[in-house]
Design an enzyme around this catalytic site. Structure first.
Site, PDB file in Angstrom:
ATOM      1  N   TYR A 187      26.366  35.483  42.298  1.00 33.14           N
ATOM      2  CA  TYR A 187      27.817  35.701  42.343  1.00 33.14           C
ATOM      3  C   TYR A 187      28.430  35.423  40.970  1.00 33.14           C
ATOM      4  O   TYR A 187      29.171  36.244  40.420  1.00 33.14           O
ATOM      5  CB  TYR A 187      28.465  34.801  43.407  1.00 33.14           C
ATOM      6  CG  TYR A 187      29.946  34.624  43.191  1.00 33.14           C
ATOM      7  CD1 TYR A 187      30.833  35.645  43.498  1.00 33.14           C
ATOM      8  CD2 TYR A 187      30.461  33.446  42.630  1.00 33.14           C
ATOM      9  CE1 TYR A 187      32.192  35.503  43.254  1.00 33.14           C
ATOM     10  CE2 TYR A 187      31.810  33.298  42.383  1.00 33.14           C
ATOM     11  CZ  TYR A 187      32.677  34.317  42.692  1.00 33.14           C
ATOM     12  OH  TYR A 187      34.011  34.187  42.444  1.00 33.14           O
ATOM     13  N   LYS A 204      30.346  37.922  38.024  1.00 34.48           N
ATOM     14  CA  LYS A 204      31.655  37.727  37.385  1.00 34.48           C
ATOM     15  C   LYS A 204      31.504  37.728  35.863  1.00 34.48           C
ATOM     16  O   LYS A 204      32.337  38.298  35.145  1.00 34.48           O
ATOM     17  CB  LYS A 204      32.302  36.417  37.867  1.00 34.48           C
ATOM     18  CG  LYS A 204      32.768  36.465  39.323  1.00 34.48           C
ATOM     19  CD  LYS A 204      33.969  37.392  39.508  1.00 34.48           C
ATOM     20  CE  LYS A 204      34.313  37.598  40.963  1.00 34.48           C
ATOM     21  NZ  LYS A 204      35.301  38.652  41.203  1.00 34.48           N
ATOM     22  N   SER A 216      36.459  33.963  37.730  1.00 37.49           N
ATOM     23  CA  SER A 216      36.187  32.661  38.345  1.00 37.49           C
ATOM     24  C   SER A 216      35.763  31.651  37.287  1.00 37.49           C
ATOM     25  O   SER A 216      35.117  32.011  36.285  1.00 37.49           O
ATOM     26  CB  SER A 216      35.058  32.837  39.357  1.00 37.49           C
ATOM     27  OG  SER A 216      34.522  31.595  39.690  1.00 37.49           O
TER      28      SER A 216
END
Ligand code: UDP
Length: 342
Positions: A151, A155, A126
């Site tokens: 989150y 990643k 991302s």
């Protein structure tokens, strides 16, 4: 043509990628625990491609299940790893669940790949990994800087875990694809975005508001330093995005990667405001969206867009679908799903 294992293959980007892989002639094995998707997606894929992918309801963090599935398919040549939790705000509320799920999955997957000598991985990453302080447009040459959510940190950590494994295994090749904001749906209307519960993302919230499932869209923030005060994002069509995965897999399987570890931004390279999205959606679909302003959402950045030139140069990939078409496809899908257009 290769056999490709796709984790999270019934999810939004996963399902579109499975369809593109099958259309390109690959055989697909899906592993998904259906925590944020439904099995009927397989039927949609079959209707589009004429082939039903092999499906296992299983969790990537479960080493026994993964080992068994790899054992049943000794000819798997590459893995695309989508399976992960993905909502920024939810990750702030439930950080431990995010670390457990997203980190355990990649570690377990790599361990099983090591054991079975499967040495090609495409990782679903991302743009959030660039962090808060990164200058725009975001380019792959930038280092990771602190990001705004658990989150995002999962990643970043996943990319680092992959990098460490690559350093320890000179047979292993990996490509991380760093998505900007995936939107749209398959033009057939057979598959699309299907968030369980209240959507976190803008486009499903808009389509559900248009469908009458949600009362009103809240536009988070009207005081950003942007032309109309609402936040800018780089929206990328999900079918375009899926095609990049096929190119990445082909590059890995055909031995065309010059280095063991690569990362590519997948975006359209343009910042579009929330207000522009609403206006374009209303225009191309001839519907009105009820909306009002609300305070900024925690963890949101004012502006994010890609320098996507590396993907063009090295993967021969670029965004093709115009915004209006993605928004038409998203609404088409929502209507079909809600059976509004009988
Ligand atoms: N957004 C909004 N209302 C919503 C959902 C999102 O105004 O109900 C805004 C959000 O603040 C951001 C943009 O839409 O500026 C895209 O948000 P999304 O959650 O889709 O993706 P993100 O960029 O956060 O990954």
């Amino acid at each position: 043509m290769s056999k490709i294992l796709v984790t999270g293959g019934t999810g939004f980007i996963g399902s579109h990628t499975v369809a593109e892989l099958i259309e390109a002639g690959h055989t697909v094995v899906i592993i998904d625990n259906l925590s944020n998707s439904e099995e009927h997606v397989l039927k949609g894929i079959e209707q589009i491609t004429g082939k039903r992918p092999i499906f296992y309801k299983a969790d990537c963090a479960n080493a026994n299940d993964l080992s068994r599935i790899f054992g049943e398919h000794p000819d798997i040549e590459a893995v695309i790893h989508f399976a992960a939790f993905k909502a920024v705000k939810e990750s702030i509320d439930k950080p431990l669940g995010y670390y457990q799920n997203n980190l355990l999955s990649i570690i377990t997957l790599l361990q099983v790949m090591q054991k079975t000598k499967v040495n090609r991985l495409v990782f679903s990453s991302s743009c959030t990994i660039y962090g808060e302080k990164a200058p725009l447009p975001l380019s792959e040459t930038l280092p990771m800087t602190p990001t705004t959510s658990p989150y995002g940190r999962t990643k970043q950590m996943c990319e680092e875990i992959i990098a460490d494994y690559v350093a320890a295994n000179n047979q292993f090749y990996s490509i991380s694809l760093r998505y900007f904001n995936p939107i749209g749906a398959h033009p057939s209307g057979k598959i699309g975005e299907l968030p369980l519960g209240t959507p976190n993302n803008l486009i499903p919230y808009i389509t559900q508001t248009a469908a009458g499932v949600r009362e009103e869209l809240k536009v988070f923030g009207n005081d950003y330093q942007t032309p109309d005060g609402t936040a800018l994002r780089d929206y990328i069509d999900v079918v375009d995005l899926s095609k990049a995965h096929v190119k990445a897999v082909d590059r890995l399987v055909n031995g065309n990667s010059s280095t063991q570890l690569e990362a590519y931004n997948l975006g359209a390279g343009k910042g579009i405001s929330v207000k522009e999205i609403i206006e374009t959606f209303e225009k191309v679909n001839a519907v009105k969206i009820k909306w009002s302003f609300a305070p900024r959402r925690q963890g949101d950045l004012p502006s994010i867009f890609a320098d996507a030139s590396k993907a063009k140069r090295e993967l021969n990939w670029e965004a093709k679908t115009v915004l209006g078409e993605s928004l038409r496809n998203a609404w088409h899908w929502e209507q079909k799903y809600r059976k509004l257009n009988k």
